[in-house]
Design a protein around this motif. Sequence first.
Motif, short mmCIF file in Angstrom:
data_model
loop_
_atom_site.label_atom_id
_atom_site.label_comp_id
_atom_site.label_asym_id
_atom_site.label_seq_id
_atom_site.Cartn_x
_atom_site.Cartn_y
_atom_site.Cartn_z
N PRO A 276 2.74 0.67 -3.62
CA PRO A 276 3.29 -0.68 -3.52
C PRO A 276 4.72 -0.73 -4.06
O PRO A 276 5.10 0.11 -4.87
N ASN A 277 5.46 -1.73 -3.60
CA ASN A 277 6.84 -1.85 -4.06
C ASN A 277 6.89 -2.40 -5.48
O ASN A 277 5.86 -2.71 -6.08
N ALA A 278 8.09 -2.52 -6.03
CA ALA A 278 8.26 -2.93 -7.43
C ALA A 278 7.67 -4.31 -7.71
O ALA A 278 7.05 -4.52 -8.75
N THR B 130 5.19 -5.84 -6.13
CA THR B 130 3.72 -5.75 -6.10
C THR B 130 3.19 -5.04 -7.34
O THR B 130 2.20 -5.45 -7.93
N ARG B 131 3.88 -3.95 -7.76
CA ARG B 131 3.44 -3.24 -8.97
C ARG B 131 3.49 -4.15 -10.19
O ARG B 131 2.59 -4.12 -11.03
N LYS B 132 4.53 -5.00 -10.30
CA LYS B 132 4.63 -5.93 -11.43
C LYS B 132 3.51 -6.95 -11.37
O LYS B 132 2.90 -7.28 -12.39
N ILE C 119 0.57 -6.57 -10.04
CA ILE C 119 -0.67 -5.88 -10.41
C ILE C 119 -0.76 -5.72 -11.92
O ILE C 119 -1.80 -5.98 -12.54
N GLU C 120 0.34 -5.29 -12.53
CA GLU C 120 0.37 -5.10 -13.99
C GLU C 120 0.16 -6.43 -14.71
O GLU C 120 -0.60 -6.50 -15.69
#
Length: 90
Positions: free
Chosen positions: A55-57, A59-61, A63-64
Motif C-alpha cells: 500500500p502507498n504511504a 494507506t500505510r498510515k 492502517i497504522e
Amino acid sequence: MAQTNVNIRMDSDLKTQFEAFCTDMGMTMTTAFTVFAKKAVREYRIPFEIGAEVPNAVTRKAIEDAKNGIGMSKGFSSVKELMEDLNADD
C-alpha cells in the motif's frame, strides 16, 4: 534508415543518475532509449512492470492509525446502542 531526434524532459538529478547508469552499462542514453523503444514495439507492451508502492504511504498510515486506535470510534453491540451514542449530547 533515417534518423530523427526525440526530446525528453526529466528532472536534472534523474538525468545525471541515468547518464551514470548508462555509462556503467557501457551505453549512451540514446542507446538505452532505443533499446527500450525496440523492445516495446517488438513485444507491443511496456517491457517492465509499472506500479505504485502497495500500500502507498497514505494507506500505510491509515492502517497504522487503525492498529493504534487513532481516529476510531468505540465498538457497539447493537444499532440501538450506536444510535444512542450518535444522538447523545457531548
